[in-house]
Design a protein around this motif. Structure first.
Motif, PDB file in Angstrom:
ATOM      1  N   PHE A  98       0.847  -1.123  -0.167  1.00 33.08           N
ATOM      2  CA  PHE A  98       0.096  -0.025   0.103  1.00 33.08           C
ATOM      3  C   PHE A  98       0.787   1.434   0.119  1.00 33.08           C
ATOM      4  O   PHE A  98       0.364   2.238  -0.482  1.00 33.08           O
ATOM      5  CB  PHE A  98      -1.141  -0.066   1.149  1.00 33.08           C
ATOM      6  CG  PHE A  98      -2.081  -0.955   0.950  1.00 33.08           C
ATOM      7  CD1 PHE A  98      -3.216  -1.001   0.076  1.00 33.08           C
ATOM      8  CD2 PHE A  98      -2.134  -2.410   1.530  1.00 33.08           C
ATOM      9  CE1 PHE A  98      -4.037  -1.602  -0.182  1.00 33.08           C
ATOM     10  CE2 PHE A  98      -3.169  -3.435   1.405  1.00 33.08           C
ATOM     11  CZ  PHE A  98      -4.123  -2.939   0.506  1.00 33.08           C
ATOM     12  N   VAL A  99       2.007   1.282   0.537  1.00 31.91           N
ATOM     13  CA  VAL A  99       3.124   2.280   0.702  1.00 31.91           C
ATOM     14  C   VAL A  99       3.254   2.658  -0.845  1.00 31.91           C
ATOM     15  O   VAL A  99       3.446   3.805  -1.328  1.00 31.91           O
ATOM     16  CB  VAL A  99       4.123   2.073   1.440  1.00 31.91           C
ATOM     17  CG1 VAL A  99       4.919   3.446   1.332  1.00 31.91           C
ATOM     18  CG2 VAL A  99       3.551   1.933   2.949  1.00 31.91           C
ATOM     19  N   LEU A 100       3.771   1.426  -1.685  1.00 29.53           N
ATOM     20  CA  LEU A 100       4.292   1.583  -2.912  1.00 29.53           C
ATOM     21  C   LEU A 100       3.000   2.071  -3.853  1.00 29.53           C
ATOM     22  O   LEU A 100       3.221   2.766  -4.957  1.00 29.53           O
ATOM     23  CB  LEU A 100       4.765   0.233  -3.508  1.00 29.53           C
ATOM     24  CG  LEU A 100       5.972  -0.049  -2.993  1.00 29.53           C
ATOM     25  CD1 LEU A 100       6.514  -1.574  -3.348  1.00 29.53           C
ATOM     26  CD2 LEU A 100       6.950   0.830  -3.769  1.00 29.53           C
ATOM     27  N   ARG A 101       1.689   1.822  -3.354  1.00 28.50           N
ATOM     28  CA  ARG A 101       0.468   2.042  -4.180  1.00 28.50           C
ATOM     29  C   ARG A 101       0.523   3.700  -4.058  1.00 28.50           C
ATOM     30  O   ARG A 101       0.119   4.300  -5.021  1.00 28.50           O
ATOM     31  CB  ARG A 101      -0.542   1.572  -3.964  1.00 28.50           C
ATOM     32  CG  ARG A 101      -0.639   0.236  -4.458  1.00 28.50           C
ATOM     33  CD  ARG A 101      -2.174  -0.398  -3.978  1.00 28.50           C
ATOM     34  NE  ARG A 101      -2.203  -1.902  -4.524  1.00 28.50           N
ATOM     35  CZ  ARG A 101      -3.456  -2.513  -4.357  1.00 28.50           C
ATOM     36  NH1 ARG A 101      -4.512  -2.185  -3.679  1.00 28.50           N
ATOM     37  NH2 ARG A 101      -3.692  -3.806  -4.886  1.00 28.50           N
ATOM     38  N   TYR A 117       0.512  -0.153 -10.064  1.00 26.52           N
ATOM     39  CA  TYR A 117       1.825  -0.325 -11.163  1.00 26.52           C
ATOM     40  C   TYR A 117       2.802  -1.151 -10.280  1.00 26.52           C
ATOM     41  O   TYR A 117       3.090  -2.055 -11.085  1.00 26.52           O
ATOM     42  CB  TYR A 117       2.689   1.157 -11.310  1.00 26.52           C
ATOM     43  CG  TYR A 117       3.814   0.984 -11.996  1.00 26.52           C
ATOM     44  CD1 TYR A 117       3.636   1.143 -13.220  1.00 26.52           C
ATOM     45  CD2 TYR A 117       5.084   0.984 -11.083  1.00 26.52           C
ATOM     46  CE1 TYR A 117       5.343   0.901 -13.903  1.00 26.52           C
ATOM     47  CE2 TYR A 117       6.321   0.979 -11.787  1.00 26.52           C
ATOM     48  CZ  TYR A 117       6.323   1.000 -13.050  1.00 26.52           C
ATOM     49  OH  TYR A 117       7.773   0.907 -13.694  1.00 26.52           O
ATOM     50  N   PHE A 118       3.257  -1.207  -9.165  1.00 27.85           N
ATOM     51  CA  PHE A 118       4.136  -2.002  -8.651  1.00 27.85           C
ATOM     52  C   PHE A 118       3.822  -3.583  -8.098  1.00 27.85           C
ATOM     53  O   PHE A 118       4.471  -4.138  -7.639  1.00 27.85           O
ATOM     54  CB  PHE A 118       4.588  -1.362  -7.358  1.00 27.85           C
ATOM     55  CG  PHE A 118       5.557  -0.096  -7.574  1.00 27.85           C
ATOM     56  CD1 PHE A 118       6.976  -0.211  -8.023  1.00 27.85           C
ATOM     57  CD2 PHE A 118       5.043   1.361  -7.434  1.00 27.85           C
ATOM     58  CE1 PHE A 118       7.645   0.766  -8.242  1.00 27.85           C
ATOM     59  CE2 PHE A 118       5.705   2.285  -7.497  1.00 27.85           C
ATOM     60  CZ  PHE A 118       7.219   2.158  -8.130  1.00 27.85           C
ATOM     61  N   ASN A 124      17.293  -1.952  -2.101  1.00 29.14           N
ATOM     62  CA  ASN A 124      15.989  -2.336  -2.627  1.00 29.14           C
ATOM     63  C   ASN A 124      14.817  -1.100  -3.035  1.00 29.14           C
ATOM     64  O   ASN A 124      15.380   0.083  -3.128  1.00 29.14           O
ATOM     65  CB  ASN A 124      15.217  -2.990  -1.460  1.00 29.14           C
ATOM     66  CG  ASN A 124      15.485  -2.462  -0.157  1.00 29.14           C
ATOM     67  OD1 ASN A 124      16.452  -2.387   0.385  1.00 29.14           O
ATOM     68  ND2 ASN A 124      14.457  -2.053   0.490  1.00 29.14           N
ATOM     69  N   LEU A 125      13.728  -1.531  -3.105  1.00 30.56           N
ATOM     70  CA  LEU A 125      12.625  -0.476  -3.459  1.00 30.56           C
ATOM     71  C   LEU A 125      12.356   0.411  -2.218  1.00 30.56           C
ATOM     72  O   LEU A 125      12.510   1.683  -2.278  1.00 30.56           O
ATOM     73  CB  LEU A 125      11.388  -1.086  -3.782  1.00 30.56           C
ATOM     74  CG  LEU A 125      11.262  -1.730  -5.205  1.00 30.56           C
ATOM     75  CD1 LEU A 125      10.104  -2.600  -5.644  1.00 30.56           C
ATOM     76  CD2 LEU A 125      11.461  -0.604  -6.541  1.00 30.56           C
ATOM     77  N   ILE A 126      11.568  -0.255  -1.178  1.00 26.84           N
ATOM     78  CA  ILE A 126      11.608   0.627   0.186  1.00 26.84           C
ATOM     79  C   ILE A 126      11.875  -0.444   1.327  1.00 26.84           C
ATOM     80  O   ILE A 126      12.007  -1.762   1.256  1.00 26.84           O
ATOM     81  CB  ILE A 126      10.155   0.981   0.335  1.00 26.84           C
ATOM     82  CG1 ILE A 126       9.267  -0.148   0.093  1.00 26.84           C
ATOM     83  CG2 ILE A 126       9.783   2.223  -0.566  1.00 26.84           C
ATOM     84  CD1 ILE A 126       7.724   0.340   0.752  1.00 26.84           C
ATOM     85  N   THR A 127      12.410   0.032   2.382  1.00 21.60           N
ATOM     86  CA  THR A 127      12.653  -0.610   3.595  1.00 21.60           C
ATOM     87  C   THR A 127      11.843  -0.240   4.713  1.00 21.60           C
ATOM     88  O   THR A 127      11.665   1.158   4.969  1.00 21.60           O
ATOM     89  CB  THR A 127      14.228  -0.293   4.109  1.00 21.60           C
ATOM     90  OG1 THR A 127      14.978  -0.715   3.274  1.00 21.60           O
ATOM     91  CG2 THR A 127      14.356  -1.244   5.127  1.00 21.60           C
ATOM     92  N   LEU A 128      11.112  -1.425   5.219  1.00 23.07           N
ATOM     93  CA  LEU A 128      10.273  -0.892   6.760  1.00 23.07           C
ATOM     94  C   LEU A 128      11.051  -1.572   7.924  1.00 23.07           C
ATOM     95  O   LEU A 128      11.259  -2.741   7.853  1.00 23.07           O
ATOM     96  CB  LEU A 128       8.903  -1.894   6.427  1.00 23.07           C
ATOM     97  CG  LEU A 128       8.007  -1.346   5.321  1.00 23.07           C
ATOM     98  CD1 LEU A 128       8.490  -1.704   3.909  1.00 23.07           C
ATOM     99  CD2 LEU A 128       6.588  -1.776   5.273  1.00 23.07           C
ATOM    100  N   LEU A 129      11.028  -0.653   8.576  1.00 20.77           N
ATOM    101  CA  LEU A 129      12.185  -0.982   9.833  1.00 20.77           C
ATOM    102  C   LEU A 129      11.297  -1.063  11.208  1.00 20.77           C
ATOM    103  O   LEU A 129      10.564  -0.038  11.620  1.00 20.77           O
ATOM    104  CB  LEU A 129      13.449   0.063  10.099  1.00 20.77           C
ATOM    105  CG  LEU A 129      14.067  -0.076  11.314  1.00 20.77           C
ATOM    106  CD1 LEU A 129      14.939  -1.272  10.945  1.00 20.77           C
ATOM    107  CD2 LEU A 129      15.012   1.067  11.429  1.00 20.77           C
TER     108      LEU A 129
END
Length: 315
Positions: free
Chosen positions: A146-149, A161-162, A198-203
């Motif tokens: 959902f973050v990428l959306r 798209y992703f 990478n694309l995104i990192t969730l920490l």
């Protein structure tokens, strides 16, 4: 920017178009200016988080010889255990002061990626370790989708798209243990300054001091999340794809003050990767006269391979 903005995924998921657009604008602005946000409203519940910390502490407390039997040769550290000091930041000869574990993608046996990804490694001594790891992986993957959306919409792309690029993507959940520091580290840090691949990192686990982010003025600022927040940053793949419109920010984990050397630190990043054949070519709508194309065409798989060699995880 001198502090990390906070956003709430519930705004994006709401039926209220104004709230949804507010989230898109806020996260887009943050990623264009600092590359990090703190995110509330994710899909991890407190019980799952508690269970995960219990399991990873139990694993890292195992005797070294037991942990080392889960260190699998020949796969570049992509699954199972990676022992203390093995990984170093790009261009840094000292190994980071950490040991870690990798959970990878869970693909169907008939998927074309089943042969590409190593199997996840099962820990015999801890019956719940792999089950809890898998559940966490899937909740973070769902959050990341959902973050990428929201970022697709910010970049002027179709919302989903992703989606097909991250389905069966080569994502990694990495529980990290920074053990107590016993002697003066000579040039080594818990995690030296680096950008993510990478694309995104969730920490998870950015509640205490230690994580620092470098802003555009070159200043290091503390990145601390509230207990109910994930820290989420842009990685180099997404930065390339967006022609550096979305910023992959250099960050580090500094050593604690000497009086706290005797304490462990745990953090758990989820590195959201796409499938290896995703083209990271610069998006046409991120190129204009003021922003000419900055990066050569490359696939996600080629880029990952290149970076793992730089990190010393692949020969």
């Amino acid at each position: 920017m001198n502090k990390i903005p906070s956003v709430n995924l519930a705004d994006f998921l709401s039926d209220d178009t104004t709230r949804k657009q507010k989230f898109i604008d806020e996260i887009g602005h943050a990623y264009e200016n600092i590359g990090f946000v703190a995110l509330k409203g994710h899909f991890l519940d407190d019980k799952l988080v508690d269970n995960l910390y219990t399991e990873i502490k139990n694993f890292f407390d195992l005797p070294t010889d037991v942990k080392e039997k889960y260190e699998i040769p020949g796969i570049g550290g992509q699954r199972g255990y990676v022992s203390f000091g093995k990984e170093s930041a790009k261009g840094k000869k000292e190994g980071d002061l950490k040991e870690f574990w990798h959970f990878g993608q869970y693909v169907d046996k008939d998927s074309k990626y089943a042969d590409e990804y190593p199997e996840n490694v099962q820990v015999e001594e801890l019956p719940n370790f792999n089950k809890v790891g898998k559940e966490t992986y899937q909740m973070l993957e769902k959050t990341a989708k959902f973050v990428l959306r929201s970022l697709a919409l910010h970049l002027g792309l179709e919302e989903t798209y992703f989606d097909n690029y991250i389905k069966n993507g080569n994502s990694i959940l990495r529980p990290i243990h920074y053990p107590p520091i016993k002697t003066e580290p000579k040039g080594a840090e818990r995690a030296a300054a680096h950008g993510d691949i990478n694309l995104i990192t969730l920490l998870m686990g950015a509640q205490g001091k230690g994580l620092q982010v470098q802003n555009h003025n070159g200043e290091w600022i503390d990145a601390m999340a509230e207990p109910d927040e994930l820290m989420i940053n842009v990685g180099d793949m997404l930065s390339r794809h967006s022609n550096n419109k979305l910023k992959s920010t250099i960050h580090r984990v500094v050593n604690p003050p000497k009086e706290m050397w005797g304490t462990s630190r745990y953090s758990i990043p989820f590195f959201m990767h796409p499938i290896s054949d995703m083209k990271l070519d610069v998006l046409e709508n991120c190129i204009d006269d003021k922003n000419p194309k900055q990066f050569d065409d490359i696939t996600a798989g080629e880029f990952l391979d290149e970076r793992l060699r730089e990190l010393g995880l692949k020969k």
